[in-house]
Design an enzyme around this catalytic site. Structure first.
Site: not given
Length: 209
Positions: A48, A54, A58, A171
């Site tokens: 990460h 993800d 996770h 992300e």
């Protein structure tokens, strides 16, 4: 033809990791001068670190792992929506915005300007965003923050809401220079068998209608 724009954080020694997670490190482990033919690097990292996806595993023991994810979700038309200045983003912030029928939404929050410093506070998603995205046919949400949930969250309500509504998560994308609008996105994860996440090289270019 529009040029591809890299929206990935550059991985380097010193990039900020999630508090308590494995830092990124790269070194040339074997030198060409020693091997006689090649330089060989060694990398240590959390899955990460930097720009990453993800996998549901996770945050859900029964969730899909990286090698099980549908890769078509990470390639295709995406709409960048500017939500800069908001403390959090939920249904009420997005339901009046036209998604244009896209399956991928990238939220520009402008709340993580420096990847080398972990932000004390960043824009997060409220759980009621999940049902709205499902209603609109969205399959991927991307954010320019370390997580869709607040750093201190243990219940990860946004992660679970997105998962429950069939939305995958991207992300730490970099959107400082990216204007709102439609783009072609490529953000492919590595085929890590059993993985809970994966770094990605995320790129966009203006959508050609």
């Amino acid at each position: 033809m529009s040029e591809w724009i890299d929206i990935s954080q550059r991985l380097h020694n010193g990039i900020a990791e999630w508090p308590g997670d494995t830092p990124f490190s790269y070194e040339v482990r074997f030198l060409k001068a020693d091997t006689g033919s090649v330089n060989i690097g060694k990398m240590t990292t959390s899955m990460h670190m930097g720009t990453h996806i993800d996998a549901p595993f996770h945050y859900d023991d029964e969730g899909m792992k990286v090698h099980e994810l549908p890769i078509d979700v990470y390639i295709g038309k995406a709409r960048v929506i500017d939500v800069s200045g908001l403390e959090s983003v939920g249904r009420s912030d997005l339901e009046g915005i036209d998604f244009g029928g896209v399956e991928r939404i990238l939220l520009k929050t402008s709340s993580r300007p420096n990847p080398d410093v972990f932000p004390e506070v960043f824009t997060f998603l409220r759980p009621d965003i999940g049902p709205l995205l499902k209603e609109r046919g969205v399959r991927l949400i991307g954010v320019d923050t370390p997580s869709v949930d607040p750093e201190q969250s243990k219940t990860l309500d946004a992660h679970h809401s997105l998962h429950d509504n069939g939305v995958l998560i991207l992300e730490n994308i970099v959107l400082q220079t990216i204007e709102a609008g439609d783009y072609e996105l490529i953000a492919l994860p590595l085929p890590i068998e059993g993985g809970d996440g994966s770094p990605v090289r995320a790129v966009v270019r203006k959508w050609r209608s």
